[in-house]
Write a protein that holds these residues in place. Structure first.
Motif, mmCIF file in Angstrom:
data_model
loop_
_atom_site.group_PDB
_atom_site.id
_atom_site.type_symbol
_atom_site.label_atom_id
_atom_site.label_comp_id
_atom_site.label_asym_id
_atom_site.label_seq_id
_atom_site.Cartn_x
_atom_site.Cartn_y
_atom_site.Cartn_z
ATOM 1 N N MET A 1 48.375 51.973 34.137
ATOM 2 C CA MET A 1 48.358 51.143 35.341
ATOM 3 C C MET A 1 46.979 51.113 35.976
ATOM 4 O O MET A 1 46.498 50.061 36.414
ATOM 5 N N LEU A 2 46.313 52.271 36.016
ATOM 6 C CA LEU A 2 44.967 52.303 36.584
ATOM 7 C C LEU A 2 44.007 51.458 35.759
ATOM 8 O O LEU A 2 43.135 50.760 36.301
ATOM 9 N N PHE A 3 44.173 51.509 34.428
ATOM 10 C CA PHE A 3 43.324 50.681 33.556
ATOM 11 C C PHE A 3 43.521 49.199 33.850
ATOM 12 O O PHE A 3 42.562 48.447 34.036
ATOM 13 N N TRP A 4 44.794 48.773 33.905
ATOM 14 C CA TRP A 4 45.068 47.361 34.146
ATOM 15 C C TRP A 4 44.760 46.956 35.580
ATOM 16 O O TRP A 4 44.452 45.778 35.844
ATOM 17 N N MET A 5 44.808 47.912 36.521
ATOM 18 C CA MET A 5 44.356 47.613 37.880
ATOM 19 C C MET A 5 42.865 47.282 37.873
ATOM 20 O O MET A 5 42.409 46.356 38.564
ATOM 21 N N GLY A 6 42.109 48.041 37.075
ATOM 22 C CA GLY A 6 40.685 47.731 36.937
ATOM 23 C C GLY A 6 40.467 46.368 36.316
ATOM 24 O O GLY A 6 39.575 45.610 36.730
ATOM 25 N N PHE A 7 41.308 46.015 35.331
ATOM 26 C CA PHE A 7 41.217 44.692 34.709
ATOM 27 C C PHE A 7 41.529 43.599 35.726
ATOM 28 O O PHE A 7 40.872 42.548 35.773
ATOM 29 N N GLY A 8 42.564 43.859 36.579
ATOM 30 C CA GLY A 8 42.902 42.896 37.616
ATOM 31 C C GLY A 8 41.771 42.701 38.610
ATOM 32 O O GLY A 8 41.535 41.589 39.092
ATOM 33 N N SER A 9 41.065 43.781 38.922
ATOM 34 C CA SER A 9 39.929 43.678 39.843
ATOM 35 C C SER A 9 38.822 42.807 39.266
ATOM 36 O O SER A 9 38.113 42.106 40.008
ATOM 37 N N LEU A 10 38.662 42.836 37.943
ATOM 38 C CA LEU A 10 37.664 41.984 37.300
ATOM 39 C C LEU A 10 38.081 40.512 37.332
ATOM 40 O O LEU A 10 37.248 39.618 37.523
ATOM 41 N N ILE A 11 39.375 40.265 37.179
ATOM 42 C CA ILE A 11 39.876 38.894 37.171
ATOM 43 C C ILE A 11 39.604 38.199 38.498
ATOM 44 O O ILE A 11 39.244 37.020 38.548
ATOM 45 N N GLN A 12 39.773 38.953 39.597
ATOM 46 C CA GLN A 12 39.621 38.316 40.912
ATOM 47 C C GLN A 12 38.232 37.732 41.123
ATOM 48 O O GLN A 12 38.063 36.804 41.924
ATOM 49 N N ALA A 13 37.239 38.249 40.409
ATOM 50 C CA ALA A 13 35.874 37.723 40.557
ATOM 51 C C ALA A 13 35.780 36.270 40.106
ATOM 52 O O ALA A 13 34.864 35.539 40.515
ATOM 53 N N GLN A 14 36.712 35.852 39.254
ATOM 54 C CA GLN A 14 36.691 34.483 38.746
ATOM 55 C C GLN A 14 37.475 33.516 39.630
ATOM 56 O O GLN A 14 37.533 32.318 39.336
ATOM 57 N N ILE A 15 38.086 34.036 40.693
ATOM 58 C CA ILE A 15 38.911 33.199 41.559
ATOM 59 C C ILE A 15 38.062 32.624 42.680
ATOM 60 O O ILE A 15 37.364 33.356 43.394
ATOM 61 N N SER A 16 38.127 31.315 42.828
ATOM 62 C CA SER A 16 37.365 30.644 43.876
ATOM 63 C C SER A 16 37.884 31.034 45.254
ATOM 64 O O SER A 16 39.079 31.318 45.427
ATOM 65 N N LYS A 17 36.997 31.025 46.238
ATOM 66 C CA LYS A 17 37.359 31.455 47.585
ATOM 67 C C LYS A 17 38.491 30.623 48.175
ATOM 68 O O LYS A 17 39.368 31.159 48.877
ATOM 69 N N LYS A 18 38.533 29.339 47.856
ATOM 70 C CA LYS A 18 39.546 28.473 48.460
ATOM 71 C C LYS A 18 40.949 28.730 47.905
ATOM 72 O O LYS A 18 41.952 28.257 48.470
ATOM 73 N N TYR A 19 41.031 29.496 46.807
ATOM 74 C CA TYR A 19 42.328 29.804 46.217
ATOM 75 C C TYR A 19 42.790 31.248 46.474
ATOM 76 O O TYR A 19 43.796 31.683 45.912
ATOM 77 N N LEU A 20 42.064 31.968 47.322
ATOM 78 C CA LEU A 20 42.383 33.380 47.531
ATOM 79 C C LEU A 20 43.766 33.592 48.152
ATOM 80 O O LEU A 20 44.527 34.464 47.730
ATOM 81 N N ILE A 21 44.093 32.778 49.179
ATOM 82 C CA ILE A 21 45.392 32.944 49.831
ATOM 83 C C ILE A 21 46.511 32.570 48.863
ATOM 84 O O ILE A 21 47.549 33.257 48.789
ATOM 85 N N TYR A 22 46.320 31.511 48.103
ATOM 86 C CA TYR A 22 47.302 31.138 47.081
ATOM 87 C C TYR A 22 47.491 32.269 46.062
ATOM 88 O O TYR A 22 48.607 32.557 45.622
#
Length: 560
Positions: free
Chosen positions: A55-76
């Protein structure tokens, strides 16, 4: 300007509250997945380490994914994450159990959910931090508020899991309750930011949320009925009782054509009614007939009452103390009609006194009597006959031995196999040394020790560990059809010579009614085949080095 500042502050408080709640839900979902892995795959040490690590490994992977998310889609994204956690977290135990019953690839399903939930949790924190960045003056304040809310929520979530969910709800129901909390986060976020005009109007999100809410509610309302249907494929015979307690999962099956009842704890068979006498009689009657005095008896484990049933056949017995961790087991043994029939309603006859709790208290001591149904001409009441003083304590056996004072003539240790860390400590050198301190100088103890054939190294390790505690041992075994070849150890203080015990065995005689064991049968149980008691392994089991746990889970049950 003042109004705008107030809005921003409220938004920040809302996001911190969301982070607090998501921190609590996240840690609960991690614990649920780890508990699920332990129950299905066994060896809780390994499974908790694997699940938390993955879970900690995939949490780190999830943290990397968020960098690709545009600011206008953060709430979505945040709404999507919480909705995804609600669905995956709520249904993962149920779907994993289904895969366990119907496919050979249940571990893939389990670890899929572990990975997916880890990614979702990994997305949560950075996404909320980025959203809150617009409502916080400084980055340090933003990070401090969000992270502290997450850590505090994790602590509260741990308390909820340990003190509420483990004690009062099935794991599937706990998952749906947690899923409901995740959905609530998505809902309030959607409502607030929609009112502030930060979300586009449309039907997609409301429809998804209605469908998610309906699914979670439906799962919560039906999970207990599903549990019985899902669990049935795991057993050959119809389930008549399925219950999860704070300590274990209890299942009882009944095959009516043969009137065969089986008791399972965490999926492991504890006894079968058609041959349980081949297990319980060898455990009780030899030790009871080899000791010179048998007035005080201690039973560690044996909450089903079958050992107690055999012990109370001896008129010399004055006091019996049965120590079993789970109060639900002893309650079922006392009240469930099927178990009462098997243990001959022994708890009712003994006027059971139950002392529950983590500590040791003096309890209530009653003189116990059983009706003989023989009336005298001059008396209206039935004649009574002294039976025994019997107590049951629902406490951890190791803690009990550390606290209690006194000695027993016979100590019978009828614990489940050492498949988990909690059970392995009850086969450790330190535990047997405590047992030795409470065994009278003339006394004997007997320990169930798994199968000398299917789990040879485990069986021999238990014997070496008992001897390392300063006791002399004598192994014996018997074929129990439901289990296979099964073994026990007799043990006593070194001041008693082995020759003396062997001499008594030569003239042993069972003067109580038995269904299986005879003196000749017991003597045959002392005989092992060539090299069956030989091994190059010299390790003993201790609390700090629980080698038996690894031996049992990885080296046992594999026939060469």
């Amino acid at each position: 300007m003042t109004k705008k500042k107030s809005q921003f502050n409220f938004a920040s408080v809302l996001l911190c509250a969301c982070m607090f709640a998501s921190g609590a839900c996240g840690i609960i979902l991690e614990y649920i997945q780890a508990s699920l892995a332990s129950m299905i795959l066994g060896n809780s040490f390994e499974q908790w380490a694997m699940v938390i690590g993955l879970m900690l490994f995939w949490m780190g992977f999830g943290s990397l994914i968020q960098a690709q998310i545009s600011k206008k889609y953060l709430i979505y994204t945040f709404i999507a994450v919480e909705t995804g956690l609600a669905l995956a977290g709520g249904f993962s135990p149920t779907l994993t159990y289904i895969s366990y019953g119907y496919t050979a690839h249940y571990s893939l399903v389990l670890y899929f959910f572990v990975s997916f939930i880890g990614i979702m949790i990994g997305l949560e924190i950075p996404v909320i931090i980025r959203i809150n960045n617009d409502f916080s003056k400084e980055l340090s304040t933003n990070l401090g508020n969000i992270l502290s809310a997450d850590y505090l929520g994790s602590l509260i979530g741990s308390f909820i899991f340990v003190f509420i969910f483990l004690r009062f709800t099935p794991i599937t129901e706990a998952a749906f309750i947690t899923a409901g909390a995740n959905f609530f986060l998505a809902f309030i976020t959607f409502i607030y930011f929609s009112k502030k005009g930060l979300l586009k109007k449309g039907l997609i999100i409301p429809v998804i949320m209605v469908m998610t809410f309906s699914a979670v509610c439906y799962g919560y309302l039906n999970n207990r009925q599903w549990n019985i249907k899902i669990e049935q494929p795991l057993y050959d015979d119809p389930i008549i009782l399925s219950k999860t307690t704070q300590y274990q999962h209890i299942a009882i099956t009944h095959y009516k054509p043969f009137d065969e009842v089986r008791l399972f704890l965490n999926g492991n068979l504890q006894f079968c009614s058609t041959d349980e006498q081949r297990y319980h009689e060898p455990m009780v009657h030899p030790v009871m007939n080899l000791v010179p005095i048998k007035t005080r008896i201690l039973i560690l484990g044996g909450g089903d009452g079958c050992v107690l049933r055999e012990v109370l056949k001896y008129k010399e017995v004055k006091e019996v103390l049965l120590v079993d961790l789970d109060p639900e087991i002893t309650r079922l043994a006392k009240t469930h009609p099927v178990l009462k029939r098997i243990n001959q309603d022994v708890f009712k006859d003994a006027r059971l006194v139950t002392i529950a709790g983590k500590g040791i208290s003096p309890g209530i001591n009653k003189r116990l009597y059983i009706e003989t149904n023989k009336k005298k001409y001059s008396e209206k009441q039935p004649e009574t006959q002294k039976l025994a003083d019997v107590k049951v304590m629902n406490v951890d056996a190791d803690k009990f031995l550390s606290t209690v004072k006194g000695f027993w003539d016979v100590i019978i240790i009828d614990m489940p196999d050492p498949s988990t860390p909690e059970l392995t400590k009850l086969y450790a050198k330190e535990f047997y040394k405590k047992v030795k301190q409470h065994l009278s100088q003339h006394g004997l103890m007997v320990v169930q020790a798994t199968s000398p054939y299917l789990a040879k190294e485990s069986f021999l390790c238990i014997g070496r560990t008992i001897e390392s505690a300063g006791l002399t041992t004598l192994p014996f075994h018997e074929n129990v059809p439901s289990f296979g070849d099964w073994g026990w150890y007799l043990a006593w203080h070194s001041n008693i010579k082995r020759e003396k015990i062997l001499g008594k065995i030569e003239h042993i005689n069972f003067n109580v009614p038995t269904r299986f064991i005879t003196p000749q049968v017991f003597k045959s149980e002392l005989v092992f085949g060539k090299n069956e008691l030989k091994t190059a392994n010299k390790q003993i089991n201790t609390i700090l080095h629980p080698t038996l746990l690894s031996i049992y889970n990885h080296e046992s049950w594999l026939l060469e």
